[in-house]
Motif scaffolding. Structure first.
Motif, PDB file in Angstrom:
ATOM      1  N   MET A 105      10.351  18.095   0.170  1.00  0.00           N
ATOM      2  CA  MET A 105       9.115  18.158   0.935  1.00  0.00           C
ATOM      3  C   MET A 105       7.928  18.260  -0.020  1.00  0.00           C
ATOM      4  O   MET A 105       7.974  19.006  -0.983  1.00  0.00           O
ATOM      5  N   VAL A 106       6.896  17.500   0.244  1.00  0.00           N
ATOM      6  CA  VAL A 106       5.710  17.561  -0.597  1.00  0.00           C
ATOM      7  C   VAL A 106       4.653  18.468   0.049  1.00  0.00           C
ATOM      8  O   VAL A 106       4.742  18.800   1.227  1.00  0.00           O
ATOM      9  N   THR A 107       3.667  18.834  -0.752  1.00  0.00           N
ATOM     10  CA  THR A 107       2.590  19.693  -0.293  1.00  0.00           C
ATOM     11  C   THR A 107       1.247  18.979  -0.477  1.00  0.00           C
ATOM     12  O   THR A 107       1.168  17.942  -1.147  1.00  0.00           O
ATOM     13  N   GLU A 108       0.208  19.568   0.071  1.00  0.00           N
ATOM     14  CA  GLU A 108      -1.138  19.030  -0.129  1.00  0.00           C
ATOM     15  C   GLU A 108      -1.469  18.991  -1.625  1.00  0.00           C
ATOM     16  O   GLU A 108      -2.098  18.045  -2.097  1.00  0.00           O
ATOM     17  N   ASP A 109      -1.035  19.995  -2.363  1.00  0.00           N
ATOM     18  CA  ASP A 109      -1.281  20.015  -3.809  1.00  0.00           C
ATOM     19  C   ASP A 109      -0.596  18.841  -4.501  1.00  0.00           C
ATOM     20  O   ASP A 109      -1.160  18.249  -5.428  1.00  0.00           O
ATOM     21  N   ASP A 110       0.618  18.506  -4.061  1.00  0.00           N
ATOM     22  CA  ASP A 110       1.316  17.339  -4.627  1.00  0.00           C
ATOM     23  C   ASP A 110       0.529  16.064  -4.347  1.00  0.00           C
ATOM     24  O   ASP A 110       0.353  15.222  -5.234  1.00  0.00           O
ATOM     25  N   GLY A 162      -2.252  18.686   8.600  1.00  0.00           N
ATOM     26  CA  GLY A 162      -2.046  19.254   7.268  1.00  0.00           C
ATOM     27  C   GLY A 162      -0.738  18.875   6.625  1.00  0.00           C
ATOM     28  O   GLY A 162      -0.520  19.164   5.450  1.00  0.00           O
ATOM     29  N   ASP A 163       0.142  18.227   7.368  1.00  0.00           N
ATOM     30  CA  ASP A 163       1.438  17.847   6.794  1.00  0.00           C
ATOM     31  C   ASP A 163       1.780  16.390   7.091  1.00  0.00           C
ATOM     32  O   ASP A 163       2.948  16.009   7.121  1.00  0.00           O
ATOM     33  N   VAL A 164       0.744  15.588   7.298  1.00  0.00           N
ATOM     34  CA  VAL A 164       0.908  14.163   7.564  1.00  0.00           C
ATOM     35  C   VAL A 164      -0.114  13.404   6.730  1.00  0.00           C
ATOM     36  O   VAL A 164      -1.287  13.765   6.681  1.00  0.00           O
ATOM     37  N   PHE A 167       5.069  14.839   5.488  1.00  0.00           N
ATOM     38  CA  PHE A 167       5.322  15.507   4.202  1.00  0.00           C
ATOM     39  C   PHE A 167       6.773  15.975   4.099  1.00  0.00           C
ATOM     40  O   PHE A 167       7.379  15.910   3.032  1.00  0.00           O
ATOM     41  N   SER A 168       7.317  16.473   5.205  1.00  0.00           N
ATOM     42  CA  SER A 168       8.657  17.074   5.191  1.00  0.00           C
ATOM     43  C   SER A 168       9.764  16.063   4.929  1.00  0.00           C
ATOM     44  O   SER A 168      10.884  16.450   4.607  1.00  0.00           O
ATOM     45  N   ALA A 169       9.452  14.774   5.047  1.00  0.00           N
ATOM     46  CA  ALA A 169      10.490  13.743   4.943  1.00  0.00           C
ATOM     47  C   ALA A 169      10.505  13.025   3.597  1.00  0.00           C
ATOM     48  O   ALA A 169      11.337  12.137   3.398  1.00  0.00           O
ATOM     49  N   ILE A 170       9.599  13.388   2.672  1.00  0.00           N
ATOM     50  CA  ILE A 170       9.555  12.693   1.388  1.00  0.00           C
ATOM     51  C   ILE A 170       9.549  13.693   0.236  1.00  0.00           C
ATOM     52  O   ILE A 170       9.215  14.868   0.417  1.00  0.00           O
ATOM     53  N   ASP A 171       9.929  13.190  -0.933  1.00  0.00           N
ATOM     54  CA  ASP A 171       9.843  14.000  -2.138  1.00  0.00           C
ATOM     55  C   ASP A 171       8.709  13.453  -3.011  1.00  0.00           C
ATOM     56  O   ASP A 171       8.056  12.463  -2.661  1.00  0.00           O
ATOM     57  N   VAL A 172       8.470  14.081  -4.148  1.00  0.00           N
ATOM     58  CA  VAL A 172       7.345  13.701  -5.001  1.00  0.00           C
ATOM     59  C   VAL A 172       7.498  12.278  -5.527  1.00  0.00           C
ATOM     60  O   VAL A 172       6.508  11.543  -5.633  1.00  0.00           O
ATOM     61  N   ASP A 173       8.719  11.857  -5.842  1.00  0.00           N
ATOM     62  CA  ASP A 173       8.911  10.488  -6.335  1.00  0.00           C
ATOM     63  C   ASP A 173       8.508   9.462  -5.276  1.00  0.00           C
ATOM     64  O   ASP A 173       7.821   8.489  -5.573  1.00  0.00           O
TER      65      ASP A 173
END
Length: 115
Positions: free
Chosen positions: A1-6, A42-44, A82-88
């Motif tokens: 899961m990514v964040t706004e900071d990511d 905030g998470d899309v 956000f919850s469905a992806i990673d940083v890559d």
């Protein structure tokens, strides 16, 4: 899961990118053309894609990750959870959206530096 900071870190790592509020939420622009923004939830993340065919294909391939709302009908924009992806994957998606919106000269500089 990514964040706004990511999202902020990856987006701002792309050339000529600035952060500027868009509809009251964090937005990211390349030479003043928007290529991504975080929605009110905030998470899309809202991202540009090549065309509506690509948008439809992404949504059909993984509706838990990609979706849309009637507000975006007729536009080559897709929503990403956000919850469905990673940083890559975030990096790949943001870079592609950036590439679609970057001016040709900025894109050529980026490709020359990358190659």
């Amino acid at each position: 899961m990514v964040t706004e900071d990511d999202v902020r870190r990856v987006a701002l790592s792309l050339p000529r990118t600035t952060e500027k509020p868009s509809y009251g939420t964090p937005g990211f622009r390349v030479k003043d053309k928007g290529f991504a923004r975080i929605r009110e939830e905030g998470d899309v993340l809202v991202l540009w894609v090549a065309d509506e065919g690509e948008k439809d294909g992404l949504i059909a391939s993984d509706p838990d990750k990609f979706f849309t709302t009637p507000h975006y009908d007729g536009y080559p924009l897709v929503l990403v959870r956000f919850s469905a992806i990673d940083v890559d994957e975030l990096t790949e998606l943001l870079t592609e959206s950036w590439r679609l919106r970057a001016p040709k000269r900025v894109l050529a500089e980026f490709d020359a530096a990358d190659g």
